[in-house]
Enzyme design. Sequence first.
Site, PDB file in Angstrom:
ATOM      1  N   ARG A 148       0.846  -1.203   0.000  1.00 11.16           N
ATOM      2  CA  ARG A 148       0.000   0.000   0.000  1.00 11.16           C
ATOM      3  C   ARG A 148       0.880   1.251   0.000  1.00 11.16           C
ATOM      4  NH1 ARG A 148      -1.959   1.747   4.652  1.00 11.16           N
ATOM      5  NH2 ARG A 148      -2.464  -0.334   5.396  1.00 11.16           N
ATOM      6  N   TYR A 204     -13.120  18.603 -14.426  1.00 15.38           N
ATOM      7  CA  TYR A 204     -13.786  17.318 -14.655  1.00 15.38           C
ATOM      8  C   TYR A 204     -14.850  17.127 -13.557  1.00 15.38           C
ATOM      9  CZ  TYR A 204     -14.370  12.324 -13.899  1.00 15.38           C
ATOM     10  OH  TYR A 204     -14.910  11.097 -13.647  1.00 15.38           O
ATOM     11  N   ASP A 212      -3.606  19.280 -13.463  1.00 20.76           N
ATOM     12  CA  ASP A 212      -4.076  18.014 -14.017  1.00 20.76           C
ATOM     13  C   ASP A 212      -3.662  17.979 -15.490  1.00 20.76           C
ATOM     14  OD1 ASP A 212      -5.559  15.950 -15.218  1.00 20.76           O
ATOM     15  OD2 ASP A 212      -7.110  16.058 -13.687  1.00 20.76           O
ATOM     16  N   LYS A 258      -6.279   7.103 -18.971  1.00 20.97           N
ATOM     17  CA  LYS A 258      -6.465   7.704 -20.280  1.00 20.97           C
ATOM     18  C   LYS A 258      -5.257   7.410 -21.191  1.00 20.97           C
ATOM     19  CE  LYS A 258     -10.078   8.759 -18.161  1.00 20.97           C
ATOM     20  NZ  LYS A 258     -10.185   9.840 -17.223  1.00 20.97           N
TER      21      LYS A 258
HETATM   22  O1  7XF Z   1     -10.324   8.314 -11.540  1.00 29.52           O
HETATM   23  P1  7XF Z   1     -10.056   8.391 -13.018  1.00 29.52           P
HETATM   24  O2  7XF Z   1      -8.873   7.590 -13.435  1.00 29.52           O
HETATM   25  O3  7XF Z   1     -11.302   8.134 -13.829  1.00 29.52           O
HETATM   26  O4  7XF Z   1      -9.590   9.900 -13.326  1.00 29.52           O
HETATM   27  C1  7XF Z   1     -10.286  11.038 -12.936  1.00 29.52           C
HETATM   28  C2  7XF Z   1      -9.986  12.161 -13.880  1.00 29.52           C
HETATM   29  C3  7XF Z   1      -9.105  13.135 -13.489  1.00 29.52           C
HETATM   30  N1  7XF Z   1      -8.793  14.181 -14.283  1.00 29.52           N
HETATM   31  C4  7XF Z   1      -9.335  14.285 -15.510  1.00 29.52           C
HETATM   32  C5  7XF Z   1      -8.962  15.445 -16.374  1.00 29.52           C
HETATM   33  C6  7XF Z   1     -10.213  13.319 -15.977  1.00 29.52           C
HETATM   34  O5  7XF Z   1     -10.725  13.441 -17.196  1.00 29.52           O
HETATM   35  C7  7XF Z   1     -10.555  12.219 -15.144  1.00 29.52           C
HETATM   36  C8  7XF Z   1     -11.486  11.166 -15.584  1.00 29.52           C
HETATM   37  N2  7XF Z   1     -12.363  11.547 -16.625  1.00 29.52           N
HETATM   38  C9  7XF Z   1     -13.151  10.567 -17.356  1.00 29.52           C
HETATM   39  C10 7XF Z   1     -13.850  11.337 -18.482  1.00 29.52           C
HETATM   40  O6  7XF Z   1     -13.847  12.575 -18.466  1.00 29.52           O
HETATM   41  O7  7XF Z   1     -14.366  10.698 -19.385  1.00 29.52           O
HETATM   42  C11 7XF Z   1     -14.011   9.768 -16.456  1.00 29.52           C
HETATM   43  C12 7XF Z   1     -15.230   9.152 -16.961  1.00 29.52           C
HETATM   44  S1  7XF Z   1     -16.670   9.545 -15.936  1.00 29.52           S
END
Ligand code: 7XF
Length: 406
Positions: free
Chosen positions: A64, A117, A189, A214
Amino acid sequence: MEKNNRTYDGLGFATQAIHYAYAAKDEQGALNPPMHLSSTFTFENAQHGSEMFAGERPGHFYSRISNPTLDILEKRIACLEQAEAALSTASGMGAISATLWTLLQAGDEVLVDETLYGCTYAFMHHGLAKFGVTIKHVDMTDIEAVKKGFNARTKVMYFETPANPNMRLIDIEAVCALAKAAKVISVVDNTYATPLITQPICLGADLVIHSATKYLGGHGDLVAGLVVGGHELIQRIRLEGLKDMTGACMSPFTAMLIMRGLKTLEIRMQRHSQSAYTIARFLEQRSEVKWVSYPGLESHPQQRLANKQMRYFGGMIAFELHGGSAEGIAFMDALNLVQRAVSLGDAETLIQHPASMTHSAYTEEERAHHGISESLLRLSVGLECEADITEDLLQAFDAIKGSRVA
Ligand code: 7XF
């Protein structure tokens, strides 16, 4: 910005993404690092164990907190971001929550851009706010507004660039310099851009967040996050936010998949960027399209900034149809090759409607206030043949023709 010569003198981004922090000769010649599927690590004697817990001896003792497989990934992403250290987490939200819970306490304020987001917005307004942290949004494209935004309680400045979902850009160098002067920790981010396109640490940011789900993973087969920055801050986030507050650690198997993804990050991002540019231009020329936001287009209001801080323009496009949400949804539903799905950065081209999907945690009024149009569609341009993606968009425009309001 193109190269990181810190360790491999003269070697470039793709080389580091493939080789950094691993030597096959140390692992019986194995081309890929072995995966350490071990939750715990043994001590030679009790004294050894107590020294590890006291932080007096280096090494791993519980997964962890750290793990040798994660360690290679962390070193590699730190190298690609030109940072000292990194921390892997179970998701992008795990990275964001571990970081902000470490840096903030009741009474503190976070200065945030207008657009975030959806779940990051929800974490701040429904999570952090519950524990006495104030969330203050300012328009970070306005340098004066940022300057005026700081006060004695501001501890963290947080933004995305390009922002999800509307593609607005923030001048990293300018706002991070202001944060530094105000003794505020800046967090960027960098999920949309990836370190190939933008390296916020080189532009003065203290910490970089990634949803590795991503582009870094790149194949839509994992959920993961990373935090990148200086040794001291990363160690604090590891021992507070990760170890004690979220417990959101990454699995070694996920780390292996991300390292596989990183090997092709440069060529994938080049292809994503090239196809997205073509498709953004195609969309811009369609009479059904009201506007397109893509940093590579001349029509993007911040193209100068895009040229200054982005090496390519990435694979994400925001656009809106004249017919509003109803027409946008009909268009989405008429697509065959392009998949209707949230997430981004995959080989498959994905389309979604943020107001009812990724940004549905905002109320309609909040979306209006934060620059997220109800009719905005978000396209994550994949790695298929560009002509086939365009062809699918074309047939979807034809299909909705009959239903269009004149
Ligand atoms: O916890 P995740 O790996 O889904 O990441 C969260 C996250 C953090 N920063 C940005 C700029 C993000 O786009 C995301 C996740 N976004 C996806 C999207 O916009 O499609 C999640 C699908 S609801």
